[in-house]
Design a protein around this motif. Sequence first.
Motif, PDB file in Angstrom:
ATOM      1  N   MET A   1       0.888  -1.336  -0.019  1.00  0.00           N
ATOM      2  CA  MET A   1      -0.108  -0.044   0.028  1.00  0.00           C
ATOM      3  C   MET A   1       0.994   1.377   0.063  1.00  0.00           C
ATOM      4  N   ALA A   2       1.938   1.179   0.914  1.00  0.00           N
ATOM      5  CA  ALA A   2       2.821   2.550   0.690  1.00  0.00           C
ATOM      6  C   ALA A   2       4.052   2.038   1.624  1.00  0.00           C
ATOM      7  N   LEU A   3       5.300   2.970   1.316  1.00  0.00           N
ATOM      8  CA  LEU A   3       6.411   2.995   1.746  1.00  0.00           C
ATOM      9  C   LEU A   3       6.589   4.265   2.383  1.00  0.00           C
ATOM     10  N   VAL A   4       7.107   4.466   3.636  1.00  0.00           N
ATOM     11  CA  VAL A   4       7.371   5.469   4.384  1.00  0.00           C
ATOM     12  C   VAL A   4       8.882   5.614   4.715  1.00  0.00           C
ATOM     13  N   VAL A   5       9.620   6.690   4.196  1.00  0.00           N
ATOM     14  CA  VAL A   5      11.072   6.350   4.411  1.00  0.00           C
ATOM     15  C   VAL A   5      11.296   7.768   5.532  1.00  0.00           C
ATOM     16  N   MET A   6      11.568   7.262   6.778  1.00  0.00           N
ATOM     17  CA  MET A   6      12.192   8.086   7.774  1.00  0.00           C
ATOM     18  C   MET A   6      13.525   8.814   7.460  1.00  0.00           C
ATOM     19  N   CYS A   7      13.638  10.020   7.696  1.00  0.00           N
ATOM     20  CA  CYS A   7      14.923  10.611   7.215  1.00  0.00           C
ATOM     21  C   CYS A   7      15.419  11.688   8.387  1.00  0.00           C
ATOM     22  N   GLY A   8      16.804  11.733   8.758  1.00  0.00           N
ATOM     23  CA  GLY A   8      17.357  12.847   9.638  1.00  0.00           C
ATOM     24  C   GLY A   8      18.517  12.423  10.040  1.00  0.00           C
ATOM     25  N   GLN A   9      19.056  13.279  10.884  1.00  0.00           N
ATOM     26  CA  GLN A   9      20.247  13.159  11.486  1.00  0.00           C
ATOM     27  C   GLN A   9      20.286  12.171  12.566  1.00  0.00           C
ATOM     28  N   PRO A  10      21.526  11.384  12.827  1.00  0.00           N
ATOM     29  CA  PRO A  10      21.379  10.413  13.904  1.00  0.00           C
ATOM     30  C   PRO A  10      20.960  11.075  15.408  1.00  0.00           C
ATOM     31  N   CYS A  11      19.987  10.569  16.030  1.00  0.00           N
ATOM     32  CA  CYS A  11      19.496  10.881  17.194  1.00  0.00           C
ATOM     33  C   CYS A  11      18.676  12.018  16.973  1.00  0.00           C
ATOM     34  N   SER A  12      18.056  12.264  15.947  1.00  0.00           N
ATOM     35  CA  SER A  12      17.165  13.517  15.576  1.00  0.00           C
ATOM     36  C   SER A  12      15.551  13.220  15.946  1.00  0.00           C
ATOM     37  N   GLY A  13      15.364  12.051  16.676  1.00  0.00           N
ATOM     38  CA  GLY A  13      13.896  11.755  16.965  1.00  0.00           C
ATOM     39  C   GLY A  13      13.097  10.954  16.017  1.00  0.00           C
ATOM     40  N   LYS A  14      13.964  10.102  14.876  1.00  0.00           N
ATOM     41  CA  LYS A  14      12.987   9.356  13.880  1.00  0.00           C
ATOM     42  C   LYS A  14      12.365   8.263  14.467  1.00  0.00           C
ATOM     43  N   SER A  15      12.953   7.599  15.308  1.00  0.00           N
ATOM     44  CA  SER A  15      12.259   6.329  15.924  1.00  0.00           C
ATOM     45  C   SER A  15      11.039   6.648  16.756  1.00  0.00           C
ATOM     46  N   THR A  16      11.088   7.694  17.562  1.00  0.00           N
ATOM     47  CA  THR A  16       9.735   8.047  18.182  1.00  0.00           C
ATOM     48  C   THR A  16       8.668   8.479  17.195  1.00  0.00           C
ATOM     49  N   ALA A  17       9.192   9.499  15.931  1.00  0.00           N
ATOM     50  CA  ALA A  17       8.160   9.611  15.164  1.00  0.00           C
ATOM     51  C   ALA A  17       7.612   8.467  14.450  1.00  0.00           C
ATOM     52  N   ILE A  81       1.631  -1.091   4.944  1.00  0.00           N
ATOM     53  CA  ILE A  81       2.469   0.206   4.997  1.00  0.00           C
ATOM     54  C   ILE A  81       3.876  -0.238   5.760  1.00  0.00           C
ATOM     55  N   VAL A  82       4.818  -0.076   4.952  1.00  0.00           N
ATOM     56  CA  VAL A  82       6.255  -0.382   5.552  1.00  0.00           C
ATOM     57  C   VAL A  82       6.794   1.187   5.991  1.00  0.00           C
ATOM     58  N   ILE A  83       7.490   1.203   7.221  1.00  0.00           N
ATOM     59  CA  ILE A  83       8.112   2.359   7.432  1.00  0.00           C
ATOM     60  C   ILE A  83       9.474   2.123   7.644  1.00  0.00           C
ATOM     61  N   VAL A  84      10.463   2.732   6.999  1.00  0.00           N
ATOM     62  CA  VAL A  84      11.982   2.425   7.149  1.00  0.00           C
ATOM     63  C   VAL A  84      12.416   3.297   8.201  1.00  0.00           C
ATOM     64  N   ASP A  85      12.784   3.039   9.333  1.00  0.00           N
ATOM     65  CA  ASP A  85      13.216   3.864  10.565  1.00  0.00           C
ATOM     66  C   ASP A  85      14.681   3.496  10.462  1.00  0.00           C
ATOM     67  N   SER A  86      15.406   4.556   9.537  1.00  0.00           N
ATOM     68  CA  SER A  86      16.990   4.674   9.756  1.00  0.00           C
ATOM     69  C   SER A  86      17.379   5.884   9.112  1.00  0.00           C
ATOM     70  N   LEU A  87      18.563   6.119   9.276  1.00  0.00           N
ATOM     71  CA  LEU A  87      19.189   7.556   8.739  1.00  0.00           C
ATOM     72  C   LEU A  87      18.590   7.855   7.567  1.00  0.00           C
ATOM     73  N   ASN A  88      18.881   6.864   6.421  1.00  0.00           N
ATOM     74  CA  ASN A  88      18.468   7.149   5.053  1.00  0.00           C
ATOM     75  C   ASN A  88      18.993   8.535   4.806  1.00  0.00           C
ATOM     76  N   ASN A  89      20.133   8.703   5.065  1.00  0.00           N
ATOM     77  CA  ASN A  89      20.867   9.956   4.724  1.00  0.00           C
ATOM     78  C   ASN A  89      21.447  10.334   3.553  1.00  0.00           C
ATOM     79  N   ILE A  90      21.603   9.290   2.632  1.00  0.00           N
ATOM     80  CA  ILE A  90      22.307   9.461   1.485  1.00  0.00           C
ATOM     81  C   ILE A  90      21.076   9.621   0.374  1.00  0.00           C
TER      82      ILE A  90
END
Length: 307
Positions: A1-17, A81-90
């Motif tokens: 249905m959907a792919l959600v890519v979390m993105c942010g600096q390390p320790c920026s609150g991604k996992s909580t979000a 719905i898949v949420i990728v909770d990683s830096l995804n910084n590149i």
Amino acid sequence: MALVVMCGQPCSGKSTAAIRLSEALQSASATGGDQRLAIRIIDESSLHLGRNQSYADMAAEKNLRGVLRSQVDRSLSKDSIVIVDSLNNIKGYRYELWCLARASGIRYCVVFCDTEVDQCREWNDKRREIGQLAYDTNIFEDLARRFERPDSRNRWDSPLFELFPSRDDSERTSTVIEEAVSYLTKKVDSKTRDVKVLQPTIATQTAVKTEANTLYEMDKATQEVINAIVEAQSSGFGATVDKVTIGPDLPSINIARAVGLPELRSLRRTFIKLAGQYSLSGPPPPTDSVSAKRMFIDYLNREFASS
């Protein structure tokens, strides 16, 4: 249905979000009356990968991204719905994830936790002080320096939902999370304009899987047809052969002129190539000899009639 890519600096609150977004999606599906959504969060811990070990060097980081990408690829479907909770910084890696979503024909979005580096550093140090999982200082600084900020003008960063965890709590009732939930769960019809469902192309579609002997049967059948034509023309003692019959259940090959072996080989190669290309977007090529011969004979008759 959907792919959600979390993105942010390390320790920026991604996992909580990511957790708050998952809770909001579950709540929306429970009150919507439809079947409850299947939601999965994929992160380093779910794959038993340590943060510092995964980013210790470029080889380890490359392996981490490969493992995450493979897990995402296996998990994507039209019913979850898949949420990728990683830096995804590149940005190149986010593009790869976008391609996976496009190949699956599902929705895609990026949720960016926009937190200042100083605040991220403070949160990381606080985690270390209280004994929680934290990044080593040198790893944190390296990741922070190499972070590539998402840009909504890029199709692999769009639509982009921005959260500010250092200023606002990432509650599931926050405006941004509510907007993301609406985008991910809104029903789509011909009149919908604000939700984009990615469509696979031939380049991203998985090739249709055929039986192992398909190529062998196609090659063998077409060669038998070529041999029959050459033999019929040879036995004509120089006279033009009008028709060549291969078998009782197959149409005749109509030949109005002499056809040399080089031309027949060229037509055979072209037919096999066309059959392979057609299988990418349509039915697979035939796996039995009779069907392969019939297709090749029809192709030859069209070619001979137009020449």
